[in-house]
Design a protein around this motif. Structure first.
Motif, PDB file in Angstrom:
ATOM      1  N   GLY A 253       5.536 -25.593 -47.683  1.00  0.00           N
ATOM      2  CA  GLY A 253       6.362 -24.585 -47.208  1.00  0.00           C
ATOM      3  C   GLY A 253       5.286 -23.759 -46.138  1.00  0.00           C
ATOM      4  O   GLY A 253       6.084 -23.006 -45.485  1.00  0.00           O
ATOM      5  N   ASP A 254       4.469 -23.468 -46.311  1.00  0.00           N
ATOM      6  CA  ASP A 254       3.548 -22.025 -45.809  1.00  0.00           C
ATOM      7  C   ASP A 254       2.725 -22.391 -44.670  1.00  0.00           C
ATOM      8  O   ASP A 254       3.037 -22.573 -44.031  1.00  0.00           O
ATOM      9  CB  ASP A 254       2.712 -21.709 -46.715  1.00  0.00           C
ATOM     10  CG  ASP A 254       1.886 -20.165 -46.019  1.00  0.00           C
ATOM     11  OD1 ASP A 254       2.097 -19.294 -45.518  1.00  0.00           O
ATOM     12  OD2 ASP A 254       0.654 -20.618 -45.830  1.00  0.00           O
ATOM     13  N   HIS A 255       2.779 -23.987 -44.395  1.00  0.00           N
ATOM     14  CA  HIS A 255       1.992 -24.690 -43.869  1.00  0.00           C
ATOM     15  C   HIS A 255       3.152 -24.794 -42.531  1.00  0.00           C
ATOM     16  O   HIS A 255       3.327 -25.388 -40.945  1.00  0.00           O
ATOM     17  CB  HIS A 255       1.446 -26.129 -44.161  1.00  0.00           C
ATOM     18  CG  HIS A 255       0.919 -26.810 -43.112  1.00  0.00           C
ATOM     19  ND1 HIS A 255      -0.341 -26.230 -42.826  1.00  0.00           N
ATOM     20  CD2 HIS A 255       1.786 -27.914 -42.138  1.00  0.00           C
ATOM     21  CE1 HIS A 255      -0.969 -26.933 -41.605  1.00  0.00           C
ATOM     22  NE2 HIS A 255       0.019 -28.435 -41.476  1.00  0.00           N
ATOM     23  N   ILE A 256       4.806 -25.621 -42.615  1.00  0.00           N
ATOM     24  CA  ILE A 256       5.368 -25.489 -42.589  1.00  0.00           C
ATOM     25  C   ILE A 256       6.173 -24.050 -41.659  1.00  0.00           C
ATOM     26  O   ILE A 256       5.841 -23.836 -40.723  1.00  0.00           O
ATOM     27  CB  ILE A 256       6.902 -25.973 -42.750  1.00  0.00           C
ATOM     28  CG1 ILE A 256       6.835 -27.502 -42.680  1.00  0.00           C
ATOM     29  CG2 ILE A 256       8.193 -25.942 -41.844  1.00  0.00           C
ATOM     30  CD1 ILE A 256       6.881 -28.312 -41.943  1.00  0.00           C
ATOM     31  N   PHE A 257       6.106 -22.675 -42.128  1.00  0.00           N
ATOM     32  CA  PHE A 257       7.066 -21.621 -42.129  1.00  0.00           C
ATOM     33  C   PHE A 257       5.930 -20.903 -41.249  1.00  0.00           C
ATOM     34  O   PHE A 257       5.697 -20.114 -40.212  1.00  0.00           O
ATOM     35  CB  PHE A 257       7.212 -20.881 -42.778  1.00  0.00           C
ATOM     36  CG  PHE A 257       8.418 -21.813 -44.226  1.00  0.00           C
ATOM     37  CD1 PHE A 257       9.177 -21.875 -42.628  1.00  0.00           C
ATOM     38  CD2 PHE A 257       8.601 -21.874 -45.380  1.00  0.00           C
ATOM     39  CE1 PHE A 257      10.216 -22.545 -44.194  1.00  0.00           C
ATOM     40  CE2 PHE A 257       9.216 -22.147 -45.850  1.00  0.00           C
ATOM     41  CZ  PHE A 257      10.759 -23.067 -44.758  1.00  0.00           C
ATOM     42  N   SER A 258       4.538 -20.804 -41.588  1.00  0.00           N
ATOM     43  CA  SER A 258       3.741 -19.807 -41.173  1.00  0.00           C
ATOM     44  C   SER A 258       2.846 -20.682 -40.405  1.00  0.00           C
ATOM     45  O   SER A 258       1.387 -19.856 -39.101  1.00  0.00           O
ATOM     46  CB  SER A 258       2.612 -19.409 -41.998  1.00  0.00           C
ATOM     47  OG  SER A 258       3.110 -18.972 -42.946  1.00  0.00           O
ATOM     48  N   TYR A 259       2.946 -22.172 -39.723  1.00  0.00           N
ATOM     49  CA  TYR A 259       1.941 -23.250 -39.219  1.00  0.00           C
ATOM     50  C   TYR A 259       2.781 -23.161 -38.037  1.00  0.00           C
ATOM     51  O   TYR A 259       3.182 -23.717 -36.796  1.00  0.00           O
ATOM     52  CB  TYR A 259       1.112 -23.779 -39.485  1.00  0.00           C
ATOM     53  CG  TYR A 259      -0.081 -24.364 -38.478  1.00  0.00           C
ATOM     54  CD1 TYR A 259      -1.006 -23.569 -38.221  1.00  0.00           C
ATOM     55  CD2 TYR A 259      -0.285 -25.933 -38.653  1.00  0.00           C
ATOM     56  CE1 TYR A 259      -1.424 -24.041 -36.923  1.00  0.00           C
ATOM     57  CE2 TYR A 259      -0.969 -25.633 -37.685  1.00  0.00           C
ATOM     58  CZ  TYR A 259      -1.560 -25.811 -37.064  1.00  0.00           C
ATOM     59  OH  TYR A 259      -2.581 -25.946 -35.995  1.00  0.00           O
ATOM     60  N   ALA A 260       3.270 -24.617 -38.632  1.00  0.00           N
ATOM     61  CA  ALA A 260       4.084 -25.380 -37.850  1.00  0.00           C
ATOM     62  C   ALA A 260       5.318 -24.711 -37.081  1.00  0.00           C
ATOM     63  O   ALA A 260       5.101 -25.269 -35.876  1.00  0.00           O
ATOM     64  CB  ALA A 260       5.325 -26.991 -38.214  1.00  0.00           C
ATOM     65  N   GLN A 261       6.574 -23.882 -37.778  1.00  0.00           N
ATOM     66  CA  GLN A 261       7.140 -22.767 -36.716  1.00  0.00           C
ATOM     67  C   GLN A 261       6.232 -22.640 -35.961  1.00  0.00           C
ATOM     68  O   GLN A 261       6.978 -22.258 -34.982  1.00  0.00           O
ATOM     69  CB  GLN A 261       8.178 -22.820 -37.694  1.00  0.00           C
ATOM     70  CG  GLN A 261       9.036 -23.947 -38.245  1.00  0.00           C
ATOM     71  CD  GLN A 261      10.193 -23.202 -39.016  1.00  0.00           C
ATOM     72  OE1 GLN A 261      10.000 -22.748 -40.121  1.00  0.00           O
ATOM     73  NE2 GLN A 261      10.853 -23.932 -39.308  1.00  0.00           N
ATOM     74  N   HIS A 262       5.690 -21.925 -36.183  1.00  0.00           N
ATOM     75  CA  HIS A 262       5.171 -20.573 -35.864  1.00  0.00           C
ATOM     76  C   HIS A 262       4.658 -20.984 -33.773  1.00  0.00           C
ATOM     77  O   HIS A 262       4.312 -20.249 -32.651  1.00  0.00           O
ATOM     78  CB  HIS A 262       3.803 -20.322 -36.607  1.00  0.00           C
ATOM     79  CG  HIS A 262       2.089 -19.576 -36.077  1.00  0.00           C
ATOM     80  ND1 HIS A 262       2.452 -18.591 -34.821  1.00  0.00           N
ATOM     81  CD2 HIS A 262       1.261 -19.884 -36.039  1.00  0.00           C
ATOM     82  CE1 HIS A 262       1.702 -18.183 -35.202  1.00  0.00           C
ATOM     83  NE2 HIS A 262       0.658 -18.637 -35.459  1.00  0.00           N
ATOM     84  N   TYR A 263       3.584 -22.763 -34.476  1.00  0.00           N
ATOM     85  CA  TYR A 263       3.165 -22.996 -32.448  1.00  0.00           C
ATOM     86  C   TYR A 263       4.843 -23.085 -32.290  1.00  0.00           C
ATOM     87  O   TYR A 263       4.416 -23.345 -30.712  1.00  0.00           O
ATOM     88  CB  TYR A 263       1.963 -24.164 -33.554  1.00  0.00           C
ATOM     89  CG  TYR A 263       0.780 -23.576 -33.723  1.00  0.00           C
ATOM     90  CD1 TYR A 263       0.392 -22.497 -34.681  1.00  0.00           C
ATOM     91  CD2 TYR A 263      -0.149 -23.917 -31.957  1.00  0.00           C
ATOM     92  CE1 TYR A 263      -0.412 -22.001 -34.829  1.00  0.00           C
ATOM     93  CE2 TYR A 263      -1.575 -23.807 -33.007  1.00  0.00           C
ATOM     94  CZ  TYR A 263      -1.774 -22.829 -33.976  1.00  0.00           C
ATOM     95  OH  TYR A 263      -2.983 -22.433 -33.628  1.00  0.00           O
ATOM     96  N   THR A 264       5.210 -24.361 -33.314  1.00  0.00           N
ATOM     97  CA  THR A 264       6.654 -24.836 -32.088  1.00  0.00           C
ATOM     98  C   THR A 264       7.242 -23.506 -31.384  1.00  0.00           C
ATOM     99  O   THR A 264       7.626 -23.747 -30.668  1.00  0.00           O
ATOM    100  CB  THR A 264       7.257 -25.604 -32.658  1.00  0.00           C
ATOM    101  OG1 THR A 264       7.432 -25.439 -33.877  1.00  0.00           O
ATOM    102  CG2 THR A 264       6.280 -26.897 -32.962  1.00  0.00           C
ATOM    103  N   ALA A 265       8.061 -22.976 -31.879  1.00  0.00           N
ATOM    104  CA  ALA A 265       8.438 -20.977 -32.089  1.00  0.00           C
ATOM    105  C   ALA A 265       7.916 -20.713 -31.010  1.00  0.00           C
ATOM    106  O   ALA A 265       8.364 -19.963 -30.156  1.00  0.00           O
ATOM    107  CB  ALA A 265       9.668 -20.821 -32.916  1.00  0.00           C
ATOM    108  N   GLY A 266       6.243 -20.424 -31.075  1.00  0.00           N
ATOM    109  CA  GLY A 266       6.360 -19.729 -30.776  1.00  0.00           C
ATOM    110  C   GLY A 266       5.956 -18.465 -31.756  1.00  0.00           C
ATOM    111  O   GLY A 266       5.784 -16.967 -30.227  1.00  0.00           O
ATOM    112  N   TYR A 267       6.669 -17.972 -32.620  1.00  0.00           N
ATOM    113  CA  TYR A 267       6.457 -17.014 -33.275  1.00  0.00           C
ATOM    114  C   TYR A 267       5.575 -15.866 -33.514  1.00  0.00           C
ATOM    115  O   TYR A 267       4.032 -16.678 -33.666  1.00  0.00           O
ATOM    116  CB  TYR A 267       7.981 -16.826 -33.979  1.00  0.00           C
ATOM    117  CG  TYR A 267       7.784 -17.453 -35.385  1.00  0.00           C
ATOM    118  CD1 TYR A 267       6.826 -17.425 -36.430  1.00  0.00           C
ATOM    119  CD2 TYR A 267       8.856 -18.805 -35.402  1.00  0.00           C
ATOM    120  CE1 TYR A 267       6.540 -17.954 -37.739  1.00  0.00           C
ATOM    121  CE2 TYR A 267       8.912 -19.253 -37.033  1.00  0.00           C
ATOM    122  CZ  TYR A 267       7.712 -19.137 -37.345  1.00  0.00           C
ATOM    123  OH  TYR A 267       7.953 -19.546 -38.550  1.00  0.00           O
TER     124      TYR A 267
END
Lengths: 675, 282
Positions: A253-267
């Motif tokens: 979960g953290d890997h998706i929310f704080s890394y994968a989505q962080h990079y793909t969405a740029g937030y």
């Protein structure tokens, strides 16, 4: 039921556009261009939030990455990442991936022996640690991890006098990388990144196996980027979001929310100052996208309630008044249903006086989407947050799926479902009720464990979740229990013990429940009262009692529990799959189920088989029609002494509610439409 | 990025701003010479001499009533010995008041916690900086220009200490609401805030459980290692003393009965007798 059960339900078409970046290091380079001056990460140190923009972040990661290469890290090697949510540990992911190596985050709180297994199994070459505590753990493994060559650390403190032959501060590594960059530029580094492909292995996440050794789930860049992009599209997440990274790095979960989505969405991802300051930090950041397991929401709610108990009379009355109104119309307003003008005005006023300040207190003022997952959340807790106008939703996911299996779309939220299939995800229910899914997020395999991979993943890509569930009338997935615990009543109706127990446990007065029914004529249950809650109630109602046992057997307590059971039955009657397993008979146990007596696991889960054996006479009494039963049990006190307690336990009969669900038809139609 | 443009780089360490006193590590920082102290007819300390070297952790041990706390009170100027001299940083000192000792760079913690219970952790530690503040009360009341800058500087130093002692989560909690072990840590923080040359710790681990003791030991070692602070500590837990300290002074009935490394002291017959409770004939 069979025809319907084999039907495949699919989510919408995914959001992936071809030609976009397919690895996180590529996204990093893109973000350095498209979001150059936007904040990418924050970390509170020395009482002040420090920020990095995407271009600063890129420079840091480039230095880190080039430093790692100078230290001898090569493509395909594994790197353990051990620690809490620190910016540099997040940078380590991209720094390692840029070279083509594979990060393996490890649970920071695991003891040295557990860590040895993972580091050994993953054959890590480097370990990047947060501080002395983690370095000590890794160094204590000595030669038992022969592949380990270098250990890096973030926080210097206490490590000054260590032997630094193979131990390096990240500062030093970044300096090496920086020097290399100034001397030779970053052409080689960029070439490394461009050599990365979507199907390459991105990360290995070890699942904490409840049975047996942890398994290393291999996820590719395609798995993660596509899942993240779909998640972004589903919740309309963009570069304006801010999140708080506070869950373990090793958890998918953290890997998706704080890394994968962080990079793909740029937030922007914000790292708290320390684990103890998460609540205060959340208040300061006010994340727009927030994820928490139910217990976090529970503790926030408890904190609010406790503080309100201490509040002045005026405040307390205002709170009670407006919260009652929020319970009445809050969720409807959030769902966009039509609500009368008067109610809207009152809700608006409540926003000014109560909901707004409350949200501010909880750090949820700017919340756009909040998720809860991991286990069932109490409907009361769920409703509390939603009635305040917070868009809290449920999600069903797994490490093997790169999180997303199903999630609730906005406006279709209910406390007891986990929503419809996520974009690009297909779900089917097997004959035995087990949920199977297929998606672009489906893992590559378990590392060095083909047998387990074959067991879990079928040839055509379907993955067994191990969870039993079904689609309800509206096409929402409902998870009921672990598939192996689900049984059948003699009538042929489904029996899902945990589903029923959870419904009982949502009442604050019920601490624990155990239900029976597999291979029996009807469902019956043991109930444990919650001493704090029931004791409190007894005090307010002038009921005196000398012991837990006496309170548990009090007729008025029985009445109260009977009402709760009746309510659960009414609830079950409204569900097509569950109407048959209403609780016909129940008893209130004379003693608390306790891990010391072996009745619960150390993580407070019911040990069914043990209880079935220990309380066999009581279970028989539930099914032989007797009104009461004498029972004697051995107990272990906290100091290890043993004693016996005995009691005559009363058994009560319940009336079945007539089924009150809308018959299928509709659901089938919905599923076809979805296909 | 923030109001005052302070840039605190991650990983930056707490600097000790006190001017270098020219004493090298390993040379005596404090020398106690033939000190005697009595209250009326009661002799609390009789003819004691020892030294504390710069950069070391020096333990003072002894049974109850041996004169350990009196010794600490003499060092930080609270008691004035009738006989003997004290040399601190090469200067022999005459009668001195406690605040003068503080100004010279001696800070301490107390056996019974002496914090401001109603004030927050942050404010308590901030009071430790008082000897380092230059602006007078009028400036500070105005809180403009120099006074504001000064407070920001000191706050920064305090934040480093909060980070060092890992008490971020209670930064704004009133001290009175904290459990005992944490209060002890806050007290250590306040003593550290003075950036002392010599840190006196009076039973830093009294009344703590094992875990709290381990934590506190870790902090004491880290203070010594990271800031090079010289530490004199009184402690009853022999295990802790032997693990932490470089050298140990043993007192019994106001006299020095042993002095040396932990191993030497452990083998000393007088010390064994005192700790085994052999009856005293003198």
């Amino acid at each position: 039921m069979n025809a319907q059960a084999r039907a495949i339900v699919s989510g919408e078409k995914g959001a992936r556009v071809s030609g976009g970046p397919d690895t996180f290091p590529k996204y990093l380079l893109l973000n350095a261009k498209r979001f150059a001056d936007r904040p990418a990460m924050r970390h509170k140190t020395f009482g002040i939030w420090q920020s990095w923009t995407w271009s600063e972040l890129t420079a840091e990661i480039r230095a880190f990455s080039m430093g790692l290469e100078s230290l001898g890290l090569k493509r395909g090697e594994k790197v353990a990442i051990v620690g809490q949510n620190r910016p540099r540990l997040y940078w380590a992911f991209a720094a390692v991936q840029a070279i083509g190596a594979i990060p393996v985050p490890v649970y920071a709180d695991s003891v040295a022996e557990e860590m040895v297994y993972v580091l050994n199994h993953a054959e890590v070459a480097f370990a990047i640690c947060q501080d002395q505590e983690q370095v000590d753990k890794v160094l204590s493994m000595g030669d038992s991890v022969p592949t380990l060559r270098k250990v890096l650390y973030d926080e210097v403190r206490g490590l000054r006098d260590y032997d630094h032959t193979n131990l390096h501060p990240i500062d030093g590594v970044e300096a090496m990388g920086e020097a290399e960059y100034e001397a030779n530029g970053d052409t080689t580094w960029v070439r490394h990144i461009e050599a990365g492909k979507g199907e390459d292995l991105a990360v290995m996440l070890y699942t904490s196996g409840t049975t047996g050794k942890p398994k290393g789930v291999m996820l590719s860049f395609d798995n993660l980027t596509i899942s993240a992009l779909n998640g972004n599209a589903f919740d309309r997440l963009d570069a304006n979001e801010e999140t708080l990274a506070y869950l373990p790095l090793a958890w998918v979960g953290d890997h998706i929310f704080s890394y994968a989505q962080h990079y793909t969405a740029g937030y922007c991802v914000c790292c708290p100052e320390s684990p103890g300051t998460v609540d205060a930090d959340r208040r300061e950041i006010a994340p727009t996208y927030f994820f928490a397991p139910p217990r976090v929401f529970e503790s926030i709610l408890t904190a609010v309630m406790v503080q309100m108990e201490d509040a002045g009379r005026v405040k307390k009355r205002m709170f009670d008044y407006f919260m009652a109104h929020a319970r009445k119309v809050g969720e409807q307003i959030l769902n966009g249903d039509s609500v009368g003008f008067g109610d809207r005005v009152k809700y608006w006023l409540g926003g000014i006086f109560v909901y707004g300040p409350l949200k501010n207190r909880m750090g949820m003022t700017r919340l756009k989407v909040g998720y809860t997952a991991g286990e069932a959340i109490g409907p009361e807790i769920f409703r509390f947050f939603r009635s305040l106008g917070l868009n809290l939703k449920q999600l069903y996911g797994q490490t093997e799926a790169s999180v997303y299996i199903s999630a609730q779309p906005d406006g279709e939220i209910r406390a007891d479902t986990v929503g419809t299939p996520c974009p690009d995800v297909e779900i089917q229910i097997a004959e035995n009720g087990e949920v199977l899914y297929r998606s672009p997020g489906v893992f590559v395999g378990y590392y060095k464990n083909d047998a387990a991979t074959k067991e879990t993943k079928t040839k055509d890509g379907w993955v067994h979740t191990g969870d039993a569930g079904f689609f309800d009338q509206d096409g929402h997935l409902k998870i009921i229990d672990r598939a192996k615990d689900v049984g059948k009543l003699n009538s042929g109706d489904l029996f899902a013990p945990k589903y029923i127990e959870n419904k009982l446990k949502f009442f604050p007065n019920i601490k624990e429940a155990v239900s029976f029914g597999d291979g029996r004529d009807y469902c019956a249950a043991f109930v444990n009262i919650d001493l704090t809650s029931v004791g409190n109630w007894a005090e307010r109602n002038n009921i005196s009692y000398a012991s837990y046992q006496e309170l548990a057997q009090h007729p008025r307590v029985y009445e109260m529990i009977q009402e709760h059971v009746d309510e659960v039955n009414r609830d079950l009657a409204s569900e097509e799959m569950m109407a048959g397993s209403q609780i016909r008979r129940f008893l209130v146990l004379h003693k608390e189920l306790d891990a010391d007596d072996g009745e619960l696991t150390r993580t407070q889960k019911v040990r069914r088989s043990f209880i079935a054996e220990r309380y066999a006479p009581l279970i028989e009494a539930l099914y032989d029609g007797s009104k009461e039963k004498y029972v004697e049990t051995e107990v272990v006190f906290e100091d290890g002494r043993k004693g016996r307690i005995s009691a005559t336990v009363e058994i009560r009969d319940m009336k079945d509610h007539p089924p009150s669900f809308t018959p299928t038809g509709q659901a089938a139609g919905h599923q076809e439409a979805a296909q | 990025m923030n109001m005052h443009d302070i840039t605190v780089k991650h990983g930056q360490e707490l600097r000790m701003t006190r001017p270098d006193d020219g004493i090298r590590r390993g040379d005596p920082l404090l020398v106690v010479d033939n000190i005697s102290l009595s209250f009326g007819g009661v002799k609390a300390i009789t003819d004691i001499s020892f030294d504390i070297l710069k950069g070391e952790i020096r333990a003072i041990i002894g049974p109850n009533g041996a004169g350990k706390t009196s010794m600490l009170n003499v060092i930080n100027g609270f008691y004035h010995p009738q006989e003997g001299t004290i040399t601190f940083r090469g200067e022999k000192r005459s009668k001195m008041r406690t605040h003068e000792a503080a100004n010279q760079g001696i800070a301490r913690t107390f056996q019974n916690i002496a914090l401001f219970k109603g004030m927050s952790v942050l404010d308590n530690i901030m009071t430790g900086r008082i000897t380092l503040m230059n602006r007078n009360m009028a400036w500070q009341a105005l809180w403009r220009g120099p006074a504001e800058r000064e407070e920001i500087e000191h706050r920064q130093a305090v934040e480093h200490i909060i980070d060092f002692l890992e008490i971020e989560h209670i930064r704004k909690t009133p001290v009175g609401r904290l459990p005992y072990g944490l209060q002890k840590r806050v007290e250590l923080g306040r003593a550290l805030a003075a950036e002392p040359a010599l840190l006196l710790l009076d039973e830093p681990m009294a009344g703590m459980n094992l875990e709290e003791k381990e934590d506190m030991s870790r902090y004491i070692l880290d203070v010594n290692q990271q800031f090079g602070t010289t530490i004199a500590l009184i402690e009853h837990d022999m295990g802790v003393v032997m693990d932490l300290s470089d050298r140990v002074v043993v007192l019994d009935y106001g006299r020095k009965i042993g002095d040396g490394t932990p191993d030497e002291v452990r083998g000393n017959q007088d010390v064994i007798d005192a700790y085994l409770g052999v009856s005293h004939d003198d």
